[in-house]
Scaffold this active site. Sequence first.
Site, PDB file in Angstrom:
ATOM      1  N   HIS A  39       0.844  -1.206   0.000  1.00 36.34           N
ATOM      2  CA  HIS A  39       0.000   0.000   0.000  1.00 36.34           C
ATOM      3  C   HIS A  39       0.880   1.259   0.000  1.00 36.34           C
ATOM      4  O   HIS A  39       0.604   2.230  -0.708  1.00 36.34           O
ATOM      5  CB  HIS A  39      -0.879   0.045   1.251  1.00 36.34           C
ATOM      6  CG  HIS A  39      -1.855  -1.080   1.380  1.00 36.34           C
ATOM      7  ND1 HIS A  39      -1.756  -2.029   2.371  1.00 36.34           N
ATOM      8  CD2 HIS A  39      -2.951  -1.411   0.666  1.00 36.34           C
ATOM      9  CE1 HIS A  39      -2.755  -2.888   2.265  1.00 36.34           C
ATOM     10  NE2 HIS A  39      -3.488  -2.552   1.235  1.00 36.34           N
ATOM     11  N   GLN A  63     -18.075  -6.013  -1.508  1.00 42.17           N
ATOM     12  CA  GLN A  63     -17.173  -6.811  -2.336  1.00 42.17           C
ATOM     13  C   GLN A  63     -16.777  -8.139  -1.685  1.00 42.17           C
ATOM     14  O   GLN A  63     -15.961  -8.868  -2.224  1.00 42.17           O
ATOM     15  CB  GLN A  63     -15.945  -5.998  -2.752  1.00 42.17           C
ATOM     16  CG  GLN A  63     -14.938  -5.745  -1.663  1.00 42.17           C
ATOM     17  CD  GLN A  63     -13.861  -4.778  -2.132  1.00 42.17           C
ATOM     18  OE1 GLN A  63     -14.127  -3.602  -2.350  1.00 42.17           O
ATOM     19  NE2 GLN A  63     -12.641  -5.267  -2.288  1.00 42.17           N
TER      20      GLN A  63
HETATM   21  P1  AMP Z   1      -6.512  -3.726  -0.483  1.00 43.65           P
HETATM   22  O1  AMP Z   1      -6.344  -2.980   0.780  1.00 43.65           O
HETATM   23  O2  AMP Z   1      -6.112  -5.156  -0.407  1.00 43.65           O
HETATM   24  O3  AMP Z   1      -7.878  -3.530  -1.102  1.00 43.65           O
HETATM   25  O4  AMP Z   1      -5.488  -3.092  -1.510  1.00 43.65           O
HETATM   26  C1  AMP Z   1      -5.494  -1.707  -1.768  1.00 43.65           C
HETATM   27  C2  AMP Z   1      -4.582  -1.433  -2.943  1.00 43.65           C
HETATM   28  O5  AMP Z   1      -3.258  -1.843  -2.620  1.00 43.65           O
HETATM   29  C3  AMP Z   1      -4.998  -2.206  -4.210  1.00 43.65           C
HETATM   30  O6  AMP Z   1      -4.827  -1.356  -5.330  1.00 43.65           O
HETATM   31  C4  AMP Z   1      -4.016  -3.345  -4.221  1.00 43.65           C
HETATM   32  O7  AMP Z   1      -3.774  -3.848  -5.521  1.00 43.65           O
HETATM   33  C5  AMP Z   1      -2.780  -2.679  -3.656  1.00 43.65           C
HETATM   34  N1  AMP Z   1      -1.848  -3.678  -3.126  1.00 43.65           N
HETATM   35  C6  AMP Z   1      -2.134  -4.665  -2.241  1.00 43.65           C
HETATM   36  N2  AMP Z   1      -1.047  -5.436  -2.032  1.00 43.65           N
HETATM   37  C7  AMP Z   1      -0.059  -4.928  -2.799  1.00 43.65           C
HETATM   38  C8  AMP Z   1       1.307  -5.283  -3.033  1.00 43.65           C
HETATM   39  N3  AMP Z   1       1.870  -6.335  -2.430  1.00 43.65           N
HETATM   40  N4  AMP Z   1       2.040  -4.530  -3.890  1.00 43.65           N
HETATM   41  C9  AMP Z   1       1.459  -3.466  -4.514  1.00 43.65           C
HETATM   42  N5  AMP Z   1       0.183  -3.080  -4.347  1.00 43.65           N
HETATM   43  C10 AMP Z   1      -0.573  -3.797  -3.503  1.00 43.65           C
END
Ligand code: AMP
Length: 280
Positions: A39, A63
Amino acid sequence: MIAPILRQKSALRAAVKAWKQAGETVAVVPTMGALHQGHLSLVRAAETQCDRVIVTIFVNPKQFNNPEDLENYPRTEEDDAQKLSHHRVDAIYCPDPDQIYPDGFCTNISISGLTEVLCGAHRPGHFDGVATVVTKLFTQTLADKAFFGEKDFQQLQVVKRLAADLDLPVEVVGCPTIREEDGLAMSSRNLLLSDRARIKAPALHEALEDMADGLRNGGTAEELGAIARKRLIAAGFNEVEYLDLRACDDLSLLNKPDRDARLLVAAWLAGVRLIDNIGV
Ligand code: AMP
């Protein structure tokens, strides 16, 4: 310094209005919290490309196709705010649920095609939930640019399609996946892995890398996929939901990487669903 935490869209709108009047550009980084370096890499990209950065934290019930998954999802708001204090973040938007879904809410944004495969095929309603909340976050933040991780590659393609189809005035920027030292893609869900499961988890990324090597050496996705699935089960995974080679643009299934292609996997390990993908 800890950025102000805003819970009402009116407060968010007032801040954004002042920035826009001053001619500043605005970035949004949508998240569900439990922030990690993945993040924070999006936040860094946002900092370099825009004058103002909004990080949103909202565990979006729409979701989650599984109520238990929603209940177990880690929530660590104070820690998250601390982590963001090391970055140039101007507002943390943690909307109260009624700010996203007011009483009587009955609109659904649904994207066909792209959402019918991979995670979409296994998580009914998931991408409708993503598309609906992302549309609301875009219209509430009025962001010029939005930063998403390639970690959720299908989600990134869906959001790009959504913005293009609905003429949403936002540029969707994809950022590379950040990994742990052993190759495991960082994910809030990794917190749910037991110590024993955590040791097994890097096999997911290894399977993708080996399969990509095989493809580069002329193998087919069909034969290499069958071997990789067996290896994952032998490594302790309980179920492989999908392990596909797909075209980057329309996510159509490929047997050879004869177009710009991506290998994508989802698999269950000790009750936790992990996803990963790499370019080929
Ligand atoms: P989430 O909190 O899982 O909904 O993720 C929020 C954002 O962070 C989304 O755009 C994810 O694709 C991105 N994200 C989550 N894990 C990673 C990672 N390991 N590397 C890069 N971006 C990430």
